[in-house]
Design an enzyme around this catalytic site. Structure first.
Site, PDB file in Angstrom:
ATOM      1  N   ARG A 182       9.872   4.687   6.963  1.00  0.00           N
ATOM      2  CA  ARG A 182       9.090   3.468   7.200  1.00  0.00           C
ATOM      3  C   ARG A 182       9.221   3.192   8.694  1.00  0.00           C
ATOM      4  O   ARG A 182      10.301   2.835   9.180  1.00  0.00           O
ATOM      5  CB  ARG A 182       9.661   2.314   6.369  1.00  0.00           C
ATOM      6  N   HIS A 238      -0.438   2.306   4.612  1.00  0.00           N
ATOM      7  CA  HIS A 238       0.638   1.973   3.653  1.00  0.00           C
ATOM      8  C   HIS A 238       0.257   2.540   2.281  1.00  0.00           C
ATOM      9  O   HIS A 238      -0.041   1.794   1.342  1.00  0.00           O
ATOM     10  CB  HIS A 238       0.804   0.454   3.601  1.00  0.00           C
ATOM     11  N   GLN A 255       1.995   1.490  -1.287  1.00  0.00           N
ATOM     12  CA  GLN A 255       1.600   0.183  -1.804  1.00  0.00           C
ATOM     13  C   GLN A 255       0.309   0.282  -2.610  1.00  0.00           C
ATOM     14  O   GLN A 255       0.184  -0.304  -3.690  1.00  0.00           O
ATOM     15  CB  GLN A 255       1.413  -0.803  -0.649  1.00  0.00           C
ATOM     16  N   ASP A 294      -3.413 -10.195   2.736  1.00  0.00           N
ATOM     17  CA  ASP A 294      -2.082  -9.882   3.274  1.00  0.00           C
ATOM     18  C   ASP A 294      -1.753 -10.931   4.319  1.00  0.00           C
ATOM     19  O   ASP A 294      -2.594 -11.756   4.694  1.00  0.00           O
ATOM     20  CB  ASP A 294      -2.092  -8.477   3.880  1.00  0.00           C
ATOM     21  N   CYS A 304       0.486  -7.771  -1.277  1.00  0.00           N
ATOM     22  CA  CYS A 304       1.603  -6.820  -1.285  1.00  0.00           C
ATOM     23  C   CYS A 304       2.957  -7.486  -1.070  1.00  0.00           C
ATOM     24  O   CYS A 304       3.989  -6.867  -1.318  1.00  0.00           O
ATOM     25  CB  CYS A 304       1.369  -5.724  -0.257  1.00  0.00           C
ATOM     26  N   ARG A 333       5.645  -0.878  -7.569  1.00  0.00           N
ATOM     27  CA  ARG A 333       6.084  -0.051  -6.451  1.00  0.00           C
ATOM     28  C   ARG A 333       7.155   0.932  -6.928  1.00  0.00           C
ATOM     29  O   ARG A 333       7.160   2.106  -6.539  1.00  0.00           O
ATOM     30  CB  ARG A 333       6.642  -0.925  -5.324  1.00  0.00           C
TER      31      ARG A 333
END
Length: 308
Positions: free
Chosen positions: A107, A134, A137, A225, A266, A294
């Site tokens: 990450r 991402h 996700q 988001d 998310c 996830r």
């Protein structure tokens, strides 16, 4: 090497298999205590390195737990501990880690770090997030939608707000899973034209509509988001708030979507900014199913990369 770097670089049949495997593993855990191991232990005798240049809650916990539940072990490393790309080149780090571990999840900030790590590693590499995409996700998001509403193919997804890295992976998924995507937000925060073009080339209908009310008409799924990252200056936070305030997801906006439309985020969310608590905690919200998934989606990604 079976890396998982982005949704658009992974074969659609493989993506579909991962979703189905994630659902099967989730079902198999019904009735088991949360922290207990899976009945099947496909990662037994496997060591996975989890590298975090960016801080994380869901990515760290879900990957760590997922590896352990499947019988593997994890080594969690921070960017400060490794000085990735500073004290040693990324290429050399990739070569060294490949001698120790069976898989690397990273990450990070820059996409170039991910790409170089994957180029020089002799073990699979998973994109846990970059500033640009991402993918893990969105695999969880597709799984979550289909749990609640059936196949996502042919559905209308609306992204409201900033055309950021999560939005980018939604565009990749639109092309690979066969759904349409409408972006609504200020022009200066539009998603990258390259990602819009990729989805359209795959046959997805991608629209950019400035009016959020018109954008969400007929939506099957509405997604947003956070408006600002933890590293933004106060002046930039205020500027972005002013730009994005018209795109807040609230009950009035959701009323223009389909009656059975779902809402996703998310997380972490800034309540009463990009989304109201009334929507987050309301009947259309599946944000906590999304967060749980996830774990299951990433377990399937791990298995895909390791071939187990």
């Amino acid at each position: 090497m079976p890396h998982f770097l982005d949704i658009h670089t992974t074969d659609p049949a493989e993506l579909r298999h991962m979703i189905e495997q994630a659902r099967a593993m989730k079902t198999a855990r019904d009735g088991l205590p949360k922290g207990s191991p899976d009945a099947e232990q496909p990662l037994a005798n496997h060591m996975v390195a989890l590298i975090f240049e960016k801080p994380s809650t869901r990515t760290r916990v879900s990957f760590d737990l997922g590896v352990r539940q499947m019988g593997g072990q994890t080594m969690v490393l921070s960017g400060q501990e490794m000085q990735l790309g500073h004290g040693e080149t990324i290429a050399d780090t990739a070569r060294v880690l490949s001698r120790y571990v069976d898989l690397i999840m990273i990450r990070t900030f820059e996409e170039s770090v991910l790409q170089e790590l994957a180029e020089y590693a002799s073990v699979p590499v998973i994109n846990g997030l970059t500033n640009r995409t991402h993918p893990c996700q969105i695999m969880a998001d597709v799984m979550t939608y289909e749990e609640h509403r059936g196949p996502i193919a042919g559905r209308k997804v609306v992204w409201s707000g900033d055309g950021n890295n999560v939005c980018a992976s939604f565009l990749h998924a639109a092309g690979q899973f066969g759904f349409d995507l409408t972006f609504t937000g200020p022009e200066v925060l539009d998603p990258e034209p390259e990602f819009v073009a990729l989805a359209r080339e795959k046959g997805s209908r991608v629209e950019i509509i400035r009016d959020p009310v018109r954008a969400v008409e007929g939506a099957d799924l509405v997604v947003t988001d956070t408006w600002v990252s933890m590293h933004e200056s106060q002046s930039n936070r205020e500027r972005r708030h002013n730009l994005l305030r018209p795109y807040q997801v609230n009950e009035a906006l959701m009323a223009h979507a389909r009656p059975d439309a779902l809402f996703m985020h998310c997380l972490p969310a800034h309540r009463e900014e990009e989304v109201t608590s009334a929507v987050m905690d309301g009947p259309q919200s599946v944000i906590f199913d999304e967060a749980e998934n996830r774990l299951h989606a990433q377990k399937a990604i791990l298995r895909h990369c390791l071939g187990v």
